[in-house]
Each structure stands twice: as structure tokens, then as C-alpha cells.
Design a protein around this motif. Sequence first.
Motif, PDB file in Angstrom:
ATOM      1  N   GLU A 106       0.817  -1.213   0.000  1.00  0.00           N
ATOM      2  CA  GLU A 106       0.000   0.000   0.000  1.00  0.00           C
ATOM      3  C   GLU A 106       0.849   1.261   0.000  1.00  0.00           C
ATOM      4  OE1 GLU A 106      -2.936  -0.350   3.108  1.00  0.00           O
ATOM      5  OE2 GLU A 106      -3.897  -2.061   2.130  1.00  0.00           O
ATOM      6  N   HIS A 107       1.978   1.249   0.699  1.00  0.00           N
ATOM      7  CA  HIS A 107       2.860   2.413   0.668  1.00  0.00           C
ATOM      8  C   HIS A 107       3.433   2.639  -0.733  1.00  0.00           C
ATOM      9  CE1 HIS A 107       3.697   2.720   5.260  1.00  0.00           C
ATOM     10  NE2 HIS A 107       2.791   3.593   4.866  1.00  0.00           N
ATOM     11  N   THR A 108       3.870   1.571  -1.385  1.00  0.00           N
ATOM     12  CA  THR A 108       4.448   1.737  -2.722  1.00  0.00           C
ATOM     13  C   THR A 108       3.386   2.047  -3.765  1.00  0.00           C
ATOM     14  OG1 THR A 108       4.422  -0.685  -3.023  1.00  0.00           O
ATOM     15  CG2 THR A 108       6.466   0.308  -2.224  1.00  0.00           C
ATOM     16  N   GLU A 109       2.131   1.720  -3.452  1.00  0.00           N
ATOM     17  CA  GLU A 109       1.031   2.121  -4.331  1.00  0.00           C
ATOM     18  C   GLU A 109       0.763   3.619  -4.195  1.00  0.00           C
ATOM     19  OE1 GLU A 109      -3.790   1.289  -4.707  1.00  0.00           O
ATOM     20  OE2 GLU A 109      -2.518  -0.169  -3.679  1.00  0.00           O
ATOM     21  N   LEU A 110       0.954   4.145  -2.998  1.00  0.00           N
ATOM     22  CA  LEU A 110       0.698   5.561  -2.743  1.00  0.00           C
ATOM     23  C   LEU A 110       1.803   6.462  -3.287  1.00  0.00           C
ATOM     24  CD1 LEU A 110      -0.563   5.318   0.962  1.00  0.00           C
ATOM     25  CD2 LEU A 110      -1.924   6.170  -0.961  1.00  0.00           C
ATOM     26  N   TYR A 111       3.060   6.079  -3.049  1.00  0.00           N
ATOM     27  CA  TYR A 111       4.182   6.980  -3.325  1.00  0.00           C
ATOM     28  C   TYR A 111       5.294   6.291  -4.110  1.00  0.00           C
ATOM     29  CZ  TYR A 111       1.901   9.423   0.552  1.00  0.00           C
ATOM     30  OH  TYR A 111       0.983  10.019   1.364  1.00  0.00           O
ATOM     31  N   ASP A 112       5.975   7.088  -4.928  1.00  0.00           N
ATOM     32  CA  ASP A 112       7.148   6.629  -5.667  1.00  0.00           C
ATOM     33  C   ASP A 112       8.332   6.605  -4.697  1.00  0.00           C
ATOM     34  OD1 ASP A 112       9.189   6.110  -7.429  1.00  0.00           O
ATOM     35  OD2 ASP A 112       8.582   7.603  -8.909  1.00  0.00           O
ATOM     36  N   ASP A 113       8.820   5.407  -4.403  1.00  0.00           N
ATOM     37  CA  ASP A 113       9.885   5.217  -3.420  1.00  0.00           C
ATOM     38  C   ASP A 113      11.155   5.965  -3.845  1.00  0.00           C
ATOM     39  OD1 ASP A 113      11.507   4.319  -1.398  1.00  0.00           O
ATOM     40  OD2 ASP A 113      11.446   2.210  -1.965  1.00  0.00           O
ATOM     41  N   GLY A 114      11.654   6.781  -2.932  1.00  0.00           N
ATOM     42  CA  GLY A 114      12.868   7.537  -3.198  1.00  0.00           C
ATOM     43  C   GLY A 114      12.633   8.898  -3.805  1.00  0.00           C
ATOM     44  N   LYS A 115      11.416   9.131  -4.277  1.00  0.00           N
ATOM     45  CA  LYS A 115      11.099  10.422  -4.902  1.00  0.00           C
ATOM     46  C   LYS A 115      10.011  11.178  -4.150  1.00  0.00           C
ATOM     47  CE  LYS A 115      12.435   9.019  -9.578  1.00  0.00           C
ATOM     48  NZ  LYS A 115      11.974   8.848 -10.989  1.00  0.00           N
ATOM     49  N   GLU A 116       8.981  10.445  -3.669  1.00  0.00           N
ATOM     50  CA  GLU A 116       7.862  11.092  -2.968  1.00  0.00           C
ATOM     51  C   GLU A 116       7.805  10.690  -1.491  1.00  0.00           C
ATOM     52  OE1 GLU A 116       5.020  11.202  -6.965  1.00  0.00           O
ATOM     53  OE2 GLU A 116       4.879   9.533  -5.541  1.00  0.00           O
ATOM     54  N   ALA A 117       8.501   9.626  -1.147  1.00  0.00           N
ATOM     55  CA  ALA A 117       8.656   9.119   0.219  1.00  0.00           C
ATOM     56  C   ALA A 117       9.795   8.116   0.153  1.00  0.00           C
ATOM     57  CB  ALA A 117       7.374   8.449   0.706  1.00  0.00           C
ATOM     58  N   VAL A 118      10.242   7.630   1.314  1.00  0.00           N
ATOM     59  CA  VAL A 118      11.307   6.616   1.301  1.00  0.00           C
ATOM     60  C   VAL A 118      10.875   5.442   2.170  1.00  0.00           C
ATOM     61  CG1 VAL A 118      13.216   8.181   0.796  1.00  0.00           C
ATOM     62  CG2 VAL A 118      12.514   7.849   3.164  1.00  0.00           C
ATOM     63  N   PHE A 119      11.214   4.237   1.710  1.00  0.00           N
ATOM     64  CA  PHE A 119      10.745   3.029   2.378  1.00  0.00           C
ATOM     65  C   PHE A 119      11.906   2.089   2.706  1.00  0.00           C
ATOM     66  CE2 PHE A 119       7.060   4.130  -0.514  1.00  0.00           C
ATOM     67  CZ  PHE A 119       6.353   4.795   0.477  1.00  0.00           C
ATOM     68  N   TRP A 120      11.689   1.239   3.708  1.00  0.00           N
ATOM     69  CA  TRP A 120      12.694   0.292   4.176  1.00  0.00           C
ATOM     70  C   TRP A 120      12.012  -1.021   4.561  1.00  0.00           C
ATOM     71  CZ3 TRP A 120      10.470  -0.273   8.815  1.00  0.00           C
ATOM     72  CH2 TRP A 120       9.859   0.854   9.397  1.00  0.00           C
ATOM     73  N   ASN A 121      12.831  -2.060   4.696  1.00  0.00           N
ATOM     74  CA  ASN A 121      12.313  -3.379   5.078  1.00  0.00           C
ATOM     75  C   ASN A 121      12.555  -3.711   6.547  1.00  0.00           C
ATOM     76  OD1 ASN A 121      11.288  -4.052   2.532  1.00  0.00           O
ATOM     77  ND2 ASN A 121      13.276  -4.798   1.833  1.00  0.00           N
ATOM     78  N   ASP A 122      13.551  -3.082   7.179  1.00  0.00           N
ATOM     79  CA  ASP A 122      13.830  -3.358   8.592  1.00  0.00           C
ATOM     80  C   ASP A 122      14.549  -2.158   9.196  1.00  0.00           C
ATOM     81  OD1 ASP A 122      16.605  -3.557   7.941  1.00  0.00           O
ATOM     82  OD2 ASP A 122      16.349  -5.694   7.490  1.00  0.00           O
ATOM     83  N   ALA A 123      14.793  -2.231  10.502  1.00  0.00           N
ATOM     84  CA  ALA A 123      15.389  -1.100  11.217  1.00  0.00           C
ATOM     85  C   ALA A 123      16.789  -0.779  10.714  1.00  0.00           C
ATOM     86  CB  ALA A 123      15.408  -1.397  12.712  1.00  0.00           C
ATOM     87  N   HIS A 124      17.551  -1.792  10.364  1.00  0.00           N
ATOM     88  CA  HIS A 124      18.919  -1.550   9.917  1.00  0.00           C
ATOM     89  C   HIS A 124      18.937  -0.836   8.569  1.00  0.00           C
ATOM     90  CE1 HIS A 124      20.714  -3.815  13.203  1.00  0.00           C
ATOM     91  NE2 HIS A 124      19.770  -4.724  13.031  1.00  0.00           N
ATOM     92  N   GLU A 125      18.028  -1.213   7.666  1.00  0.00           N
ATOM     93  CA  GLU A 125      17.932  -0.494   6.394  1.00  0.00           C
ATOM     94  C   GLU A 125      17.448   0.932   6.634  1.00  0.00           C
ATOM     95  OE1 GLU A 125      15.833  -0.681   1.954  1.00  0.00           O
ATOM     96  OE2 GLU A 125      15.345  -2.214   3.448  1.00  0.00           O
ATOM     97  N   CYS A 126      16.522   1.105   7.587  1.00  0.00           N
ATOM     98  CA  CYS A 126      16.031   2.437   7.924  1.00  0.00           C
ATOM     99  C   CYS A 126      17.163   3.317   8.437  1.00  0.00           C
ATOM    100  CB  CYS A 126      14.910   2.343   8.960  1.00  0.00           C
ATOM    101  SG  CYS A 126      14.263   3.949   9.482  1.00  0.00           S
ATOM    102  N   ALA A 127      18.001   2.769   9.327  1.00  0.00           N
ATOM    103  CA  ALA A 127      19.118   3.534   9.875  1.00  0.00           C
ATOM    104  C   ALA A 127      20.073   3.973   8.769  1.00  0.00           C
ATOM    105  CB  ALA A 127      19.853   2.697  10.918  1.00  0.00           C
ATOM    106  N   ALA A 128      20.403   3.053   7.866  1.00  0.00           N
ATOM    107  CA  ALA A 128      21.306   3.385   6.763  1.00  0.00           C
ATOM    108  C   ALA A 128      20.680   4.437   5.856  1.00  0.00           C
ATOM    109  CB  ALA A 128      21.630   2.115   5.973  1.00  0.00           C
ATOM    110  N   LEU A 129      19.380   4.307   5.616  1.00  0.00           N
ATOM    111  CA  LEU A 129      18.663   5.250   4.756  1.00  0.00           C
ATOM    112  C   LEU A 129      18.648   6.645   5.380  1.00  0.00           C
ATOM    113  CD1 LEU A 129      17.004   5.500   2.147  1.00  0.00           C
ATOM    114  CD2 LEU A 129      15.002   4.768   3.443  1.00  0.00           C
ATOM    115  N   CYS A 130      18.389   6.715   6.694  1.00  0.00           N
ATOM    116  CA  CYS A 130      18.361   8.011   7.378  1.00  0.00           C
ATOM    117  C   CYS A 130      19.734   8.688   7.312  1.00  0.00           C
ATOM    118  CB  CYS A 130      17.931   7.838   8.833  1.00  0.00           C
ATOM    119  SG  CYS A 130      16.175   7.487   9.045  1.00  0.00           S
ATOM    120  N   LYS A 131      20.801   7.919   7.550  1.00  0.00           N
ATOM    121  CA  LYS A 131      22.151   8.481   7.477  1.00  0.00           C
ATOM    122  C   LYS A 131      22.439   9.047   6.091  1.00  0.00           C
ATOM    123  CE  LYS A 131      24.850   6.147  11.032  1.00  0.00           C
ATOM    124  NZ  LYS A 131      26.051   5.335  11.297  1.00  0.00           N
TER     125      LYS A 131
END
Length: 349
Positions: free
Chosen positions: A282-307
Amino acid sequence: MLNILYFGDDRHFSTAFHRAKALERIGHKILLYHNPEETLPGYFKSSLMTAVNFRSGYRLVQPAIQSELKKILQSGIKPDVIWVDNGEFFGEKCLRILKQFNCPVILYSIDDPTGKRDGRRFDSFLSAIKLYDLIAVVRKETEDECKLLGAKNVLRVMRSYDEVAHAPYKNADEIPANFKSDVAFIGTWMRNENRDEFLKVLIDAGISVSIWGDRWPKSEHFELLKPFYHGPNLGGKDYIAAIQGAKICLGLLSKGNRDLHTTRSLEVPYAGGMLCAERTSEHTELYDDGKEAVFWNDAHECAALCKKLLAEKNIETIKNAGMKKVRALKLGNEDICRLILERGLSIAV
């Protein structure tokens, strides 16, 4: 213009109130905004009885609520439609009283009343499910299960932001300094959801996280989280300030509630924040990942993405694209309320 008898509840007071105001903005009249919990005798309002009622499906309060509904019926008001928000307080006998108004009775729930997370909380609602003219829900599973339980008509919708309550500051310089942050999470600590462990991963990675929400002192990791905790749940302009004032705004789902998106998924981009949330269908249906929002699969990917995002210069670009997209999707309260009313009235004709 429709005359609407509206039932909200304390647990979802702000969202229910915002929807009632949205119905007024699209041209309807709220004859009465009624909170069933407010009218209960005082002994039902202690923390102990609140917990008992929640765990027993509000069985004990049914006579008191039925009595209050009879008073409303006898008052002589004549609604064109009845709107019930959430519905956990209303059992079968309550619905039979509401049906005496001889108009469509609509339920809208952003909860998971057919799920397992909250135990017997929705027992009263489930006993009344067949009597609603329309039930609007936000999950595919809930839609299917309501039908299996005998609901006459079920409409699945997306959650919504409020066009007025969630509008961003026109001048971002007016956002108070205490609401500005690198990464913000605004939400409640919930047992078995592991939100504290998720945030611990980010903090251990050196990310400064600002946390607002209820019940966080209950976390076993609170001593670690305490320096990052800024207080209980936010409302009004403070809520908008914390979203818009953050460079990145986390959107964590409730797995117990079978979420694939939440109200934050719409409110954050609408309020001028950058949504950083779990990658779901549903998130990827709503927004273009990396352009309109950013998405992750787990906390470690989220941490790397935030950095990565905090080191780059494109956060404002993503924020602006997300804000533009969520408006184009037309998922405001006015849009969703209009859709639900139109479907409910078309069924009743």
C-alpha cells in the motif's frame, strides 16, 4: 444538505471530530455530535473500569448507552443519516434503537475490529454488524471478514488526512525550535510491537531521534530512550510543527492491527514532512519510493537510509514531491466522507 446524527468516541476523539468538521465543510449539518463514553455514569470512567470495559467488549455499559440513545430518539431530532465512528460501544440493541430513526446507519472504522490484537474489545460491535446499512473499513482483511460475518454492504477506503487540521505552517520559520529535529517518531509505545527496539537500532547507529507519544516510560529500553523522549502524544499545531520541523518523519505500522498504511502515511506528506516508512504494497502504491517518500524493510535499512538522507541535499525535494502527490490522490477527510456518504445513500435508495 444532509442532517447528520454523529457518534464519535474518546479513543479516537480528534480523528472523529475532524471528520465531523469535514462533513460540515462539504455542506452538511451535524445535528448532534455525541460521544457515548462522555455520558456514562462516573463509576464507568475509572482507569480500572475503562480497562474492564475494553477487555469485556463494553458489555457492562450497554444498558446505560441504550438509555442515552432512547433519550436522543425521544428528543424528536430527524436525521437524514446516522454516522457511527468506530462503533465499539454499540451492541445489537443499540443499533435497533438507531434503526428507529428510519434513516441509513453508517459505520466508519479505522481500527481492526475483526482482528485479534485487542481481544474481546469489539464484541459489542460484532453483535451489531448485520444491522448497519454500510460499513466502511481500511483493510482488505477487515472488508472480507465483515462480509463473512454478515455485513450487508462493506466499502474499503484508504485512511485520510484532514484538509484543515493537518495543513502545514505557511511560514516554516514560525515552527518552534523545540519541534525541529533530524528524525522524528510521533506515536504510542505498544506492547509486542517492538517500536522501542526499532528506535534503539537507530540510536545505536548514531542517529538523533526525537520521540513524542504516550506510554513510552513502560518500555524496557526507556533508560536508553529517555534522552530522546520529548513528551506525550501531540495534537493541534504542535503535531504539525513536529512533522514539518523534522527532516525525516518515521511511519511505523502496527503489525497486530495488520496495517499496510496508517493515518501518518497521509498526514505526514500533507503536513510538509518526509515520510520514511516500512515498504508495503500500500505504501508503494501511494508513493514513488525515493522520490515522494522513502521506504525500508527493517530497522537496519532504515538507519542506513536516514544516514544517507541526512548527508545529502534532497530532503526538501522529496518533501515537496510527497506533499504534491498526497494532494493529487484526494485522500482528505472531505473526499473520504463524501465517498462514504454517497455509497451509503445510494444503497439506501
